[in-house]
Design an enzyme around this catalytic site. Structure first.
Site, PDB file in Angstrom:
ATOM      1  N   HIS A   1       3.790  -1.772  -4.674  1.00  0.00           N
ATOM      2  CA  HIS A   1       4.975  -1.880  -3.782  1.00  0.00           C
ATOM      3  C   HIS A   1       6.100  -3.017  -4.287  1.00  0.00           C
ATOM      4  CE1 HIS A   1       3.319   2.402  -1.718  1.00  0.00           C
ATOM      5  NE2 HIS A   1       4.115   2.336  -3.417  1.00  0.00           N
TER       6      HIS A   1
ATOM      7  N   GLU B   1       8.718  -0.106   0.742  1.00  0.00           N
ATOM      8  CA  GLU B   1       8.185   0.424   2.155  1.00  0.00           C
ATOM      9  C   GLU B   1       8.122  -0.225   3.315  1.00  0.00           C
ATOM     10  OE1 GLU B   1       4.087   2.522   2.898  1.00  0.00           O
ATOM     11  OE2 GLU B   1       4.930   3.707   0.930  1.00  0.00           O
TER      12      GLU B   1
ATOM     13  N   LYS C   1       2.072   8.092   8.065  1.00  0.00           N
ATOM     14  CA  LYS C   1       2.475   6.824   8.066  1.00  0.00           C
ATOM     15  C   LYS C   1       3.453   6.829   7.074  1.00  0.00           C
ATOM     16  CE  LYS C   1       0.082   5.861   3.154  1.00  0.00           C
ATOM     17  NZ  LYS C   1      -0.658   5.338   2.305  1.00  0.00           N
TER      18      LYS C   1
ATOM     19  N   GLU D   1      -1.093  -1.380   0.292  1.00  0.00           N
ATOM     20  CA  GLU D   1      -0.746  -1.505   2.513  1.00  0.00           C
ATOM     21  C   GLU D   1      -1.628  -1.875   3.434  1.00  0.00           C
ATOM     22  OE1 GLU D   1       0.582   2.028   2.476  1.00  0.00           O
ATOM     23  OE2 GLU D   1       1.012   2.364   0.739  1.00  0.00           O
TER      24      GLU D   1
ATOM     25  N   ASP E   1      -4.825   0.184   2.681  1.00  0.00           N
ATOM     26  CA  ASP E   1      -4.006   1.309   2.072  1.00  0.00           C
ATOM     27  C   ASP E   1      -4.167   0.907   0.539  1.00  0.00           C
ATOM     28  OD1 ASP E   1      -4.281   3.202  -0.383  1.00  0.00           O
ATOM     29  OD2 ASP E   1      -1.950   3.991  -0.162  1.00  0.00           O
TER      30      ASP E   1
ATOM     31  N   GLU F   1      -7.532   3.899   3.409  1.00  0.00           N
ATOM     32  CA  GLU F   1      -6.938   4.935   2.002  1.00  0.00           C
ATOM     33  C   GLU F   1      -7.471   4.999   1.238  1.00  0.00           C
ATOM     34  OE1 GLU F   1      -3.146   5.910   3.158  1.00  0.00           O
ATOM     35  OE2 GLU F   1      -2.699   6.481   1.153  1.00  0.00           O
TER      36      GLU F   1
ATOM     37  N   LYS G   1       1.190  14.558   1.769  1.00  0.00           N
ATOM     38  CA  LYS G   1       2.324  14.917   0.986  1.00  0.00           C
ATOM     39  C   LYS G   1       2.844  15.622   0.943  1.00  0.00           C
ATOM     40  CE  LYS G   1       1.342   9.402  -0.742  1.00  0.00           C
ATOM     41  NZ  LYS G   1       0.595   8.879  -1.607  1.00  0.00           N
TER      42      LYS G   1
ATOM     43  N   SER H   1       3.015   5.232  -6.982  1.00  0.00           N
ATOM     44  CA  SER H   1       1.636   4.572  -7.474  1.00  0.00           C
ATOM     45  C   SER H   1       1.049   5.957  -7.262  1.00  0.00           C
ATOM     46  CB  SER H   1       0.565   3.769  -6.349  1.00  0.00           C
ATOM     47  OG  SER H   1       0.474   4.038  -4.993  1.00  0.00           O
TER      48      SER H   1
ATOM     49  N   ASP I   1      -6.516   9.924  -0.490  1.00  0.00           N
ATOM     50  CA  ASP I   1      -4.973   9.909  -0.948  1.00  0.00           C
ATOM     51  C   ASP I   1      -4.769  11.024  -2.974  1.00  0.00           C
ATOM     52  OD1 ASP I   1      -2.306  10.669  -1.621  1.00  0.00           O
ATOM     53  OD2 ASP I   1      -2.190   8.384  -1.635  1.00  0.00           O
TER      54      ASP I   1
ATOM     55  N   HIS J   1       5.203   9.618   4.010  1.00  0.00           N
ATOM     56  CA  HIS J   1       5.805   9.171   2.831  1.00  0.00           C
ATOM     57  C   HIS J   1       5.774   8.843   1.836  1.00  0.00           C
ATOM     58  CE1 HIS J   1       6.110   4.336   3.260  1.00  0.00           C
ATOM     59  NE2 HIS J   1       4.542   4.746   3.282  1.00  0.00           N
TER      60      HIS J   1
HETATM   61  P1  PGA Z   1       3.597   5.927  -3.583  1.00  0.00           P
HETATM   62  O1  PGA Z   1       2.509   5.322  -2.456  1.00  0.00           O
HETATM   63  O2  PGA Z   1       4.845   6.421  -2.839  1.00  0.00           O
HETATM   64  O3  PGA Z   1       4.269   4.634  -4.084  1.00  0.00           O
HETATM   65  O4  PGA Z   1       2.709   6.912  -4.643  1.00  0.00           O
HETATM   66  C1  PGA Z   1       2.227   5.573  -1.087  1.00  0.00           C
HETATM   67  C2  PGA Z   1       0.646   5.744  -1.233  1.00  0.00           C
HETATM   68  O5  PGA Z   1      -0.032   4.901  -2.021  1.00  0.00           O
HETATM   69  O6  PGA Z   1       0.262   5.937  -0.265  1.00  0.00           O
HETATM   70 ZN    ZN Z   2      -1.748   6.237  -0.432  1.00  0.00          ZN
END
Ligand code: PGA
Ligand code: ZN
Length: 432
Positions: free
Chosen positions: A155, A205, A388, A164, A242, A285, A337, A42, A312, A365
């Site tokens: 996911h 995840e 996370k 999430e 999230d 998030e 990230k 995503s 994010d 992650h």
């Molecule tokens: P992604 O999702 O690693 O699939 O982009 C993680 C997130 O959105 O925090």
């Molecule tokens: Zn996110």
């Protein structure tokens, strides 16, 4: 002795069975540092580019042989003879060699692999654990985990719109205890889901992916799991979300098809506000889309003193976007990230910028992970106090937790497991 004498890459697989880039950096002392690049599904549209081959005859077009070749033929000749301890210098060379804003010439996956493997090689050369090489003697804060136990969105193939649903065991006394509590709740939740006739297969995840559609039902399941494991919701353990809602934002409307609801910016803020009244939510998030800056200003004004609001997709670990967010006041935390920006140095700059603004920072992650545990050390090295890294099952998630167990042990008497009120300073706690 820490001179780079070799640099090569190969195609390996991530936890979803999709190719990714592994890089090894060899020093003249014979030391080899290795890193494997994670990959998201995503993704934010403002992230740097993950270079994929697009050759449909291999891995459905998702091969990374071009990125591998860029490491071997374009990057390697330019970094041989450099001192691996000059991380800033190396990252600058990588950025200039690519020359594009989104790292699309060489691919951010090629660049990050080299950047992170070099950090590893240098830390091994110096005989220092990675967290100490990056953070020095000041590296000591263990992270409070955001443990993703219910998966939806991109996911999981269920009807849950939001991505999430996390446990945040902020009442724990140590990292080890935080993971034990999360694991006990995870297993209690499993029993509960089975008792309700749900399947307990998991999403990308490692969190359960029950075929429920309602956000509220997901939160209720979390609260039930916490209680069944004999913890107190909103005291021992909080919950987090999230929403990853950029993907559901079309023509100014937030469309939640599973739940059969449509919102504009004002009404979705009300939706979150209502959730905050009902559940002990400590962190939200991506509650709004990546370019809905005005909406973010509004939600931060309305809810920013009650909950951590983490950006994010809106920030993508990019100091320009984070600075804009600080100036406008759009949130009070940033997700971090490495592969959203593409080098370790730029990632450290992003963390520092957010921390100087007294924002929360959550090291994260991606949905596509591997046995690489770099982010565990990164979290401790930068004292972010939050990580996370998925559910409490599946090895690509567990390696990060296991690494943090070892770090906590190494730092016995030195490390700190933060108090909830120190990591989430703007929130009101019942028992501070
Ligand atoms: P992604 O999702 O690693 O699939 O982009 C993680 C997130 O959105 O925090
Ligand atoms: Zn996110």
């Amino acid at each position: 002795m820490s001179i780079i004498t070799g640099c090569w890459a190969r195609e390996v697989l991530d936890s979803r069975g999709i190719p990714t880039v592994e890089v090894e950096i060899e020093l003249n002392s014979g030391i080899i540092g290795r890193a494997i690049v994670p990959s998201g599904s995503s993704k934010g549209t403002h992230e740097v580019l993950e270079l994929r081959d697009g050759d449909e005859s291999r891995y459905n077009g998702k091969g990374v042989l071009k990125a591998v070749e860029n490491v071997n033929s374009v990057i390697a000749p330019e970094i041989l003879e450099l001192d691996a301890r000059d991380q800033a210098g190396l990252d600058q060379i990588l950025i200039e060699l690519d020359g594009t804003k989104d790292k699309s010439k060489l691919g951010a996956n090629a660049i990050l692999g080299v950047s992170a493997a070099t950090v590893r090689a240098a830390s091994i050369f110096l005989g220092l654990p990675l967290y100490q090489y990056i953070g020095g003697i000041g590296a000591k804060v263990m992270p409070i985990p955001h443990v993703n136990v219910i998966n939806g969105g991109a996911h999981a193939p269920n009807r849950l719109d939001l991505q999430e649903f996390t446990l945040v065991p902020a009442g724990a006394k140590s990292f080890r205890e935080a993971i034990r509590m999360s694991s006990e709740i995870f297993h209690a939740l499993k029993k509960y889901l089975i008792s309700k006739g749900h399947i307990t297969s998991v999403g990308d995840e490692g969190g359960f992916a029950p075929n429920i559609a309602s956000t509220e039902e997901a939160f209720q399941a979390l609260i039930t799991g916490i209680e069944l494991a004999r913890y107190i919701p909103g005291d021992d353990v909080y919950v987090g979300l999230d929403a990853a809602i950029s993907d559901l934002h079309v023509d100014g409307i937030y469309n939640l098809p599973g739940e059969n609801k449509k919102f504009d910016t004002d009404s979705i803020i009300e939706f979150y506000s209502d959730l905050l009244h009902k559940y002990p939510i400590i962190s939200i998030e991506d509650p709004l889309a990546e370019d809905d800056w005005n909406g973010w200003v509004k939600i931060n004004k309305e809810l920013g003193d009650k909950v951590q609001i983490v950006g994010d997709d809106i920030f993508v670990t990019d100091i320009v976007r984070i600075q804009k967010g600080i100036t406008l006041g759009v949130s009070n935390a940033a997700l971090i990230k490495l592969n959203q920006i593409g080098t370790v140095s730029e990632t450290l700059d992003a963390i520092e910028l957010a921390q100087r603004a007294a924002w929360g920072t959550v090291i994260s992650h991606r949905s596509g992970e591997t046995e690489d545990d770099f982010i565990a050390d990164l979290a401790v090295s930068t004292n972010t106090g939050q990580i996370k890294t998925g559910s409490v099952q599946r090895s690509e998630r567990i390696v990060k937790y296991n690494r943090l167990f070892r770090i906590e042990e190494q730092l016995e008497g030195i490390s700190v497991f933060p108090k909830a009120k120190d990591v989430f300073p703007h929130l009101k706690f019942k028992n501070t």
